[in-house]
Design a protein around this motif. Structure first.
Motif, PDB file in Angstrom:
ATOM      1  N   ALA A 106       0.758  -1.375  -0.165  1.00 25.02           N
ATOM      2  CA  ALA A 106       0.020  -0.103  -0.042  1.00 25.02           C
ATOM      3  C   ALA A 106       0.850   1.313  -0.107  1.00 25.02           C
ATOM      4  O   ALA A 106       0.452   2.096   0.558  1.00 25.02           O
ATOM      5  N   GLY A 107       2.200   1.215  -0.435  1.00 26.41           N
ATOM      6  CA  GLY A 107       2.926   2.342  -0.464  1.00 26.41           C
ATOM      7  C   GLY A 107       3.285   2.954   0.812  1.00 26.41           C
ATOM      8  O   GLY A 107       3.615   4.027   1.019  1.00 26.41           O
ATOM      9  N   THR A 111       9.567   2.802   7.804  1.00 22.03           N
ATOM     10  CA  THR A 111      10.069   3.481   8.892  1.00 22.03           C
ATOM     11  C   THR A 111      10.261   2.584  10.149  1.00 22.03           C
ATOM     12  O   THR A 111       9.757   1.479  10.245  1.00 22.03           O
ATOM     13  N   PRO A 112      11.334   3.121  10.943  1.00 26.96           N
ATOM     14  CA  PRO A 112      11.353   2.336  12.110  1.00 26.96           C
ATOM     15  C   PRO A 112      10.451   2.235  13.065  1.00 26.96           C
ATOM     16  O   PRO A 112       9.959   1.180  13.742  1.00 26.96           O
ATOM     17  N   GLY A 122      11.099  -6.165   1.126  1.00 28.08           N
ATOM     18  CA  GLY A 122      11.472  -5.214   0.108  1.00 28.08           C
ATOM     19  C   GLY A 122      12.656  -4.785   0.534  1.00 28.08           C
ATOM     20  O   GLY A 122      13.487  -5.070   1.153  1.00 28.08           O
ATOM     21  N   PRO A 123      12.843  -3.612  -0.187  1.00 25.38           N
ATOM     22  CA  PRO A 123      11.845  -2.538  -0.773  1.00 25.38           C
ATOM     23  C   PRO A 123      11.368  -2.942  -1.863  1.00 25.38           C
ATOM     24  O   PRO A 123      12.050  -3.839  -2.752  1.00 25.38           O
ATOM     25  N   TYR A 124      10.077  -2.573  -2.429  1.00 27.75           N
ATOM     26  CA  TYR A 124       9.558  -2.862  -3.713  1.00 27.75           C
ATOM     27  C   TYR A 124       9.519  -1.579  -4.797  1.00 27.75           C
ATOM     28  O   TYR A 124       9.004  -1.527  -5.893  1.00 27.75           O
ATOM     29  N   LEU A 125      10.145  -0.343  -4.138  1.00 24.97           N
ATOM     30  CA  LEU A 125       9.965   0.785  -4.738  1.00 24.97           C
ATOM     31  C   LEU A 125      11.013   1.774  -3.733  1.00 24.97           C
ATOM     32  O   LEU A 125      10.960   1.826  -2.605  1.00 24.97           O
ATOM     33  N   HIS A 126      11.629   2.628  -4.442  1.00 21.83           N
ATOM     34  CA  HIS A 126      12.305   3.682  -3.750  1.00 21.83           C
ATOM     35  C   HIS A 126      11.527   5.212  -4.318  1.00 21.83           C
ATOM     36  O   HIS A 126      11.700   5.466  -5.486  1.00 21.83           O
ATOM     37  N   SER A 229      15.015   4.694   5.119  1.00 22.74           N
ATOM     38  CA  SER A 229      14.059   3.848   5.558  1.00 22.74           C
ATOM     39  C   SER A 229      12.643   4.623   5.115  1.00 22.74           C
ATOM     40  O   SER A 229      11.772   4.084   4.883  1.00 22.74           O
ATOM     41  N   GLN A 230      12.591   5.956   5.040  1.00 16.62           N
ATOM     42  CA  GLN A 230      11.515   6.832   4.931  1.00 16.62           C
ATOM     43  C   GLN A 230      11.255   6.879   3.350  1.00 16.62           C
ATOM     44  O   GLN A 230      10.021   7.235   3.025  1.00 16.62           O
ATOM     45  N   ILE A 231      12.024   6.548   2.633  1.00 20.41           N
ATOM     46  CA  ILE A 231      11.900   6.470   1.128  1.00 20.41           C
ATOM     47  C   ILE A 231      11.726   5.064   0.548  1.00 20.41           C
ATOM     48  O   ILE A 231      11.518   4.939  -0.784  1.00 20.41           O
ATOM     49  N   ASN A 232      12.082   4.344   1.569  1.00 20.01           N
ATOM     50  CA  ASN A 232      12.118   2.896   0.954  1.00 20.01           C
ATOM     51  C   ASN A 232      10.514   2.235   1.233  1.00 20.01           C
ATOM     52  O   ASN A 232      10.101   2.387   2.183  1.00 20.01           O
TER      53      ASN A 232
END
Length: 274
Positions: A106-107, A111-112, A122-126, A229-232
């Protein structure tokens, strides 16, 4: 009698551990939660055009988008059936924890804070962080966040609202919006001067609203400070569900950023307009 009591106590401990996050039983159907209102990640549509999948808890509606396309790839690779559930953004983590859904695609950024509650494949997108404003706005020429000012908002429960907007010294931060579409409508209607989001959402937005423009400060020192982690963007699964986690990672580890971006481009091209 003592032996019987010991056996009962041991069984109780096993059941307690299982309830607290051990591997849950998986029947071969992957139940995926998402908003179905977050293009180009996911959206709802009235038919199965472009490979859309039925939404099991909303009769007559179908889900599509990048998240659905990724879910289909995972299922095809592992021989699973796929079902999609429409859920509120704020309920996704708790639904994973309770076992109501097997995972949320779900996008979600990894984050920690979220990782303390669920495990992530994942990640499955950056997804880098950007802003959106009207193309005819004075803000459209901004080359860094220090040049932004005026009213702004973003989606509730995201790093865009909680972490990024507060980094803008001149920001008049308004109430958070419940969904990405309502965030975009606040900008389109003139209720705010700009919004903060990620690049996939922004790319989808300018298709739906051609009068908007993307402010991307990537590569500039005058940009948002965020942790990787915030953009992965990852797939959340229940803590301890290593079987599902490993099966997903075995697929994702063989995909490149180019693969992810190609799929995203496909999703943006077929998203609903308006």
């Amino acid at each position: 009698m003592k032996r019987v009591f010991t056996l009962i106590l041991a069984l109780a401990m096993v059941l307690t551990l299982a309830a607290c996050g051990g591997s849950q039983e998986f029947d071969g159907t992957l139940t995926v939660g998402m908003e179905c209102a977050y293009a180009p990640y996911n959206w709802a549509q009235p038919d199965d055009a472009n490979g859309a999948v039925p939404i099991v808890n909303v009769s007559g509606s179908y889900a599509n988008g990048y998240d659905v396309m990724m879910a289909k790839k995972l299922c095809e690779a592992n021989g699973w059936e796929l079902e999609i559930k429409m859920m509120d953004w704020d309920s996704l983590v708790s639904a994973v924890q309770s076992g109501e859904i097997d995972c949320a695609i779900a996008g979600q950024s990894m984050t920690p804070e979220r990782a303390a509650q669920v495990d992530f494949a994942g990640p499955y997108l950056h997804a880098s962080i950007v802003c959106l404003t009207k193309a005819n706005s004075p803000l459209a020429s901004a080359t860094g966040i220090s040049q932004l000012s005026g009213s702004c908002t973003s989606q509730r429960g995201t790093i865009w609202y909680d972490s990024c907007l507060p980094q803008i010294a001149g920001a008049d931060i308004r109430s958070a919006q419940d969904t990405a579409p309502s965030m975009l409508m606040a900008l389109e209607s003139g209720a705010v001067d700009f919004v903060c989001t990620d690049i996939p959402t922004a790319q989808g937005a300018i298709i739906a609203y051609p009068d908007l423009t993307i402010l991307d400060f990537s590569g500039s020192e005058d940009n948002f400070v965020v942790d990787e982690s915030q953009i992965n963007i990852g797939i959340s699964v229940r803590k301890g569900n290593t079987e599902l986690l490993d099966a997903m990672n075995s697929v994702l580890s063989n995909m490149t950023d180019a693969d992810f971006n190609a799929l995203l481009t496909e999703a943006v091209a077929i998203q609903p307009i308006g």
